[in-house]
Write a protein that holds these residues in place. Structure first.
Motif, mmCIF file in Angstrom:
data_model
loop_
_atom_site.group_PDB
_atom_site.id
_atom_site.type_symbol
_atom_site.label_atom_id
_atom_site.label_comp_id
_atom_site.label_asym_id
_atom_site.label_seq_id
_atom_site.Cartn_x
_atom_site.Cartn_y
_atom_site.Cartn_z
ATOM 1 N N ALA A 11 6.124 5.369 1.716
ATOM 2 C CA ALA A 11 6.406 3.811 1.776
ATOM 3 C C ALA A 11 5.682 3.628 0.725
ATOM 4 O O ALA A 11 4.945 3.802 0.419
ATOM 5 C CB ALA A 11 6.291 3.290 3.251
ATOM 6 N N LEU A 12 6.356 2.674 -0.028
ATOM 7 C CA LEU A 12 5.273 1.892 -1.402
ATOM 8 C C LEU A 12 5.361 0.511 -0.616
ATOM 9 O O LEU A 12 6.137 -0.107 -1.454
ATOM 10 C CB LEU A 12 6.348 2.037 -2.721
ATOM 11 N N ARG A 13 4.482 0.335 -0.905
ATOM 12 C CA ARG A 13 3.959 -1.285 -0.088
ATOM 13 C C ARG A 13 2.455 -1.901 -1.347
ATOM 14 O O ARG A 13 1.623 -0.705 -1.725
ATOM 15 C CB ARG A 13 4.004 -1.316 0.707
ATOM 16 N N PRO A 14 2.280 -3.303 -1.269
ATOM 17 C CA PRO A 14 0.913 -3.464 -1.621
ATOM 18 C C PRO A 14 0.147 -2.344 -0.723
ATOM 19 O O PRO A 14 0.013 -2.818 0.723
ATOM 20 C CB PRO A 14 0.985 -4.892 -2.073
ATOM 21 N N LEU A 15 -1.375 -2.312 -1.585
ATOM 22 C CA LEU A 15 -2.369 -0.961 -0.656
ATOM 23 C C LEU A 15 -3.501 -1.889 -0.671
ATOM 24 O O LEU A 15 -4.123 -2.178 -2.090
ATOM 25 C CB LEU A 15 -2.299 0.322 -1.431
ATOM 26 N N GLU A 16 -4.190 -2.071 0.141
ATOM 27 C CA GLU A 16 -5.769 -3.408 -0.198
ATOM 28 C C GLU A 16 -6.809 -1.092 -0.712
ATOM 29 O O GLU A 16 -5.791 -0.143 -0.454
ATOM 30 C CB GLU A 16 -6.556 -2.966 1.548
ATOM 31 N N TYR A 251 1.633 3.196 -9.601
ATOM 32 C CA TYR A 251 2.718 2.789 -9.082
ATOM 33 C C TYR A 251 2.448 1.667 -8.130
ATOM 34 O O TYR A 251 2.730 0.654 -7.266
ATOM 35 C CB TYR A 251 3.076 3.876 -7.991
ATOM 36 N N ASP A 252 1.402 1.168 -7.496
ATOM 37 C CA ASP A 252 0.935 0.206 -6.403
ATOM 38 C C ASP A 252 0.409 -1.508 -8.070
ATOM 39 O O ASP A 252 1.134 -2.111 -6.919
ATOM 40 C CB ASP A 252 -1.143 -0.008 -6.133
ATOM 41 N N LEU A 253 -0.199 -0.714 -8.900
ATOM 42 C CA LEU A 253 0.004 -1.611 -9.775
ATOM 43 C C LEU A 253 1.785 -2.875 -9.487
ATOM 44 O O LEU A 253 1.915 -3.825 -9.715
ATOM 45 C CB LEU A 253 -0.348 -1.486 -11.218
ATOM 46 N N ARG A 254 2.856 -1.052 -10.128
ATOM 47 C CA ARG A 254 4.012 -1.940 -10.041
ATOM 48 C C ARG A 254 4.484 -2.131 -8.703
ATOM 49 O O ARG A 254 5.856 -3.179 -9.302
ATOM 50 C CB ARG A 254 5.154 -0.458 -11.105
ATOM 51 N N VAL A 255 4.212 -2.168 -8.231
ATOM 52 C CA VAL A 255 4.624 -2.178 -6.678
ATOM 53 C C VAL A 255 4.494 -3.681 -6.217
ATOM 54 O O VAL A 255 5.273 -4.958 -6.564
ATOM 55 C CB VAL A 255 4.370 -1.784 -5.346
#
Length: 288
Positions: A11-16, A251-255
């Motif tokens: 799942a692509l979502r903002p990650l801590e 990818y986290d930055l793009r999410v």
């Protein structure tokens, strides 16, 4: 660790930060052999090239041909530099593609990753050199600007690969994406350095102890060679952490900043046959 429903895809979502690091090591464990083989290519090539150059130089030096020895050393050093830059760029591209494939829940292999990396070598070498010069200029000014630039340029390589950007545009894109997140880039870079140090210590320290005990004995040469091999192994084992974490960070930055999702990821790495409806190319050629 979440996955897209029924797909096996991450799942692509903002990650801590902790989640990002946890996902890094999870992917590393699941695809350990593939990632290590990808990362090993530049290190193994440099190790073999160094051995060949070393033995050749010793042979020339033993004959007392100083001018020939000097010329051989300079040419060999240049060729090794070019070899390393090319091999490291190819390994980075292959590593980034392998991580993206793993995100999509698709089987990834050493051969598949390097096959996808074909055609990216020139832009990667150019981006690596361009970013290196920019960072070097930052360090010449002051240490702090150099360190900040290292962090802000941390996703220039994946941006160049996945968004088909040239060196200058890739650096600008990295600066745009990491704005406000330089601290996270610093944490990831710090983790990479710590892992490399620990891996090197665990593998090389026992060998160094034995080498010290057997010095000035016939076994010393064998253990010195084992020390070089141990250093090679530690580099190969630690190497994948950097490109896994950097890809996930990208990818986290793009999410976070662009609402990037799995469908767009599929298209961005060539896994989709068409651009999904409603998505339009953004500036610098990215998919928004």
């Amino acid at each position: 660790m979440g996955t897209a429903a029924g797909s096996g895809m991450e799942a692509l979502r903002p990650l801590e930060l902790g989640e990002l690091l946890d996902r890094t090591f999870s992917l590393y464990r699941r695809f350990f052999l593939t990632f290590v083989m990808i990362a090993a290519v530049p290190y193994v090539l440099m190790f073999l090239a160094g051995q060949v150059l070393g033995y050749t130089a010793v042979g020339v030096g033993a004959r007392g041909a100083v001018p020939t020895f000097t010329a051989l050393f300079l040419i060999g050093a240049l060729l090794m530099f070019l070899l390393y830059i090319s091999a490291a760029a190819a390994a980075q591209a292959a590593g980034f593609f392998a991580v993206s494939e793993a995100y999509l829940g698709r089987p990834t292999t050493f051969a598949d990753a390097y096959r996808q990396a074909r055609g990216k070598l020139a832009v990667l070498i150019g981006t690596t050199i361009y970013v290196g010069l920019a960072v070097g200029a930052g360090f010449l000014l002051l240490i702090i600007p150099g360190l900040i630039l290292v962090c802000r340029a941390s996703v220039a390589i994946p941006a160049a690969i996945f968004e088909d950007l040239g060196p200058r545009a890739a650096l600008s894109r990295s600066m745009e994406l990491t704005k406000g997140f330089a601290w996270r880039a610093a944490a990831i870079l710090g983790l990479t350095m710590i892992v490399a140090f620990v891996a090197g210590f665990l593998i090389q320290f026992p060998i160094q102890i034995v080498s010290f005990v057997v010095k000035n004995t016939p076994a010393a040469a064998v253990w010195n060679s084992l020390g070089e091999i141990g250093n090679l192994v530690s580099q190969c084992v630690a190497g994948p952490i950097a490109f896994i974490a950097t890809t996930l960070f990208y990818y986290d930055l793009r999410v976070r900043k662009e609402g990037f999702d799995l469908e767009r990821l599929l298209v961005s790495i060539g896994g989709g046959s068409a651009q999904p409806a409603g998505l339009t190319p953004g500036p610098l050629g990215s998919i928004r």
